[in-house]
Design an enzyme around this catalytic site. Sequence first.
Site, short mmCIF file in Angstrom:
data_model
loop_
_atom_site.label_atom_id
_atom_site.label_comp_id
_atom_site.label_asym_id
_atom_site.label_seq_id
_atom_site.Cartn_x
_atom_site.Cartn_y
_atom_site.Cartn_z
N GLY A 235 0.83 -1.20 0.00
CA GLY A 235 0.00 0.00 0.00
C GLY A 235 0.86 1.25 0.00
O GLY A 235 0.59 2.20 -0.69
N GLY A 465 1.82 -6.95 3.73
CA GLY A 465 3.00 -7.54 3.10
C GLY A 465 4.23 -7.39 3.97
O GLY A 465 5.33 -7.81 3.61
N ILE A 584 14.14 -5.44 17.59
CA ILE A 584 13.75 -6.07 16.32
C ILE A 584 13.02 -7.37 16.64
O ILE A 584 13.55 -8.25 17.32
CB ILE A 584 14.99 -6.33 15.45
N PRO A 587 14.12 -10.86 12.77
CA PRO A 587 15.24 -10.38 11.94
C PRO A 587 15.02 -10.62 10.44
O PRO A 587 15.49 -9.84 9.62
CB PRO A 587 16.44 -11.19 12.45
N GLN A 593 12.03 -5.53 5.36
CA GLN A 593 11.45 -4.19 5.43
C GLN A 593 12.50 -3.13 5.14
O GLN A 593 12.25 -2.19 4.40
CB GLN A 593 10.88 -3.96 6.84
N GLU A 660 9.38 2.51 7.41
CA GLU A 660 9.64 3.66 6.55
C GLU A 660 11.07 4.18 6.61
O GLU A 660 11.53 4.84 5.67
CB GLU A 660 8.65 4.79 6.91
MO1 MOS Z 1 2.72 4.86 5.53
S1 MOS Z 1 2.87 6.30 4.03
O1 MOS Z 1 2.60 5.84 6.92
O2 MOS Z 1 1.23 4.12 5.20
#
Ligand code: MOS
Length: 694
Positions: A235, A465, A584, A587, A593, A660
Amino acid sequence: MSNLLPASAIGTAFERLDGELKVTGTAPYAYEQPVDHPVYLYPVLSTIARGAVERVDTADAEAIEGVLTVLTAETAPRLADASDRELAVLQDTTVGYRGQIVAAILAETPEIARQAADTVRVSYAEEPFAAQLRADDPALYAPEELNAGTPTDSSQGNADAAFDTAALKIEQTYSTPAEHNNPLEPHATVAQWDGSVLTLWDSTQGVHAVKGTLAQVLGLEQEQVRVIAPHVGGGFGSKGMPHVHVVMAALAAQCTDGRPVKFPVSRQQMYSLTSHRTPTIQRIRLGAADDGRLTSMSLDIVEHTSRIKEFAEQTPAPFRMMYASPNRSTTTRLAPLDIPVPSWMRAPGECPGMFGPEVAMDELAAAAGLDPIELRRRNEPAADPETGKPWSSRHLMECFDLGAERFGWDRRVTRPRSVQQDGWLVGLGTASAVYPFMRQPANTARISYEQDGIYSVQIGAADIGTGAWTSLTQIAADALRVPANRIRLGIGDTRFPAASVAGGSSGTASWGGTIIAAAKAFRADHGEHPSPGATTEADAPEDAEAQNFALYSFGAHFAEVHISADTGEIRVARMLGVFSAGRIINPRTARSQFLGGMTMGLGMALHEQSVLDPRFGIFVNHDLAEYHVPTSADVLDMDAVWIEDRDEHAGPLGARGIGEIGIVGSAAAIANAAYNASGIRVRDLPLTPDKFLA
Ligand code: MOS
């Protein structure tokens, strides 16, 4: 799902519990949910950017066998709340952007629906429109606040005066283009009414968020909406809040005598219907003493928004807290344009907001004659420069030091364009990464003892995902002190208790912290040997202490870039990310990610740009043939490692989130390496070959 799970859980590199379903193609995504006798929807999109629909000629479409209905602004059912103009589909004849839904075909097959849509003729009363972002647009305005409640402007000391008298000055403008979230699974909604109850199978990052918005827009009680999303194929933020297609599917399903409606949004339609990342223009001024210590930092940002609905990224956020300087200033202004509605895309704010500043820091390092890592060391703030709060856990320099050693940073030559191998210019670059810890309080988990040692753990969370099926199972197992194969996790359904959206890298810490609280409450209620049927529900634990600290994850990116001296072709031969993100949980999925974020950063650096043609107000490269994302052949030697600690201020789990931070700063590291390789400073993304043919 495998029964052969190890007994220990958090910190173990479990394979994905949903992996087998995914690779065998049996994990049900929204469009594939088996429903009886579905009707297929295909939208007709506006071909003007601003004005009104005058007439929709549906006669040819209605004559096609298999077409059930054509919905227009005249015939579509009314919404209870049409105040959100992005969601108010077919409620009036106005057009606010090109590619807006102006009619919808309902047909027996997707092919018939699409063919019929082609026969609909729409005439418009067109109005003048604006679709070009310009830093000198007279219509620029200051939004009331930025995304996530971030203040629009900020100021400390006197940045202008300190800049004027600084020994070293960097004054440059950087820009990042519009980008589109391109999850592998396109957006899709299946909607079905059963009497007054609406069920939505939706590809979403948050089932409860969709339920709340749809109940509001349709004027329903919360109990009348159920949303189901067990598996979501990505997403990146574009599925973080429902876009117009969800409302469209729900409205259309009011016109089918109870038959479900399937609305698969095509890749091309996603470019106008399901949001994008705003472009940014970033004017930066850094002033420093001869030794590189910053005395003045200013960032003035211009971005676009849609005139029909405001979205303002928190782009200045990382600049405000990253480095020490007594004088600081940031501003954000928006240009209202007649374009599709922008929204979240992976690290909205932080990601574009670390491109300009981290390239500017590289420029300052060169001006000061300092290694870029040393420059950052000299500007480490003892506390959050904006709030004065102590850092909960700031290990930025440890990330740089470990990365420098592993990457071979000592092989970087200071003078740009001085290493050539077989016709390729070679360079190394680095940049910082940062992402705030955002634990969401609105979470509830339910734990029930089934029988035979099996615990059911339910929370209306989402796995987009990222590995939430697996990591939440691990967290629940440790919290209940049982092996992971005794946990039956339930997520992705509003029948499970309310949970926050999978966004802001907040999922694991928010949902996991709540599961830990629920497990504690369950044991207090029912002991270690509960009876079948024993159930406890608990909310997210209080988080008062976190308010006293600045909680951020940090990281350091390293890149080795090769640029063809003849053609400007650019390749990222090596990338290393070193992260400090708290504890974490898994791992294996964590590494994925981080690498995923870095790969998206590679795309941002080299490929991604949504080209908005100002003459028509359309994103012209609206498919994966012309909007380029990295393929396997672009990702060469890429690695991610981390410095683990348990952040005692980040809730009961001690994890800060990892979704992120991998993308933040990575494009700057690549741009800085490209400068080191070529001697050409590119300040506007992406780094296409033409920019290296000076
Ligand atoms: Mo993410 S852009 O905070 O779904």
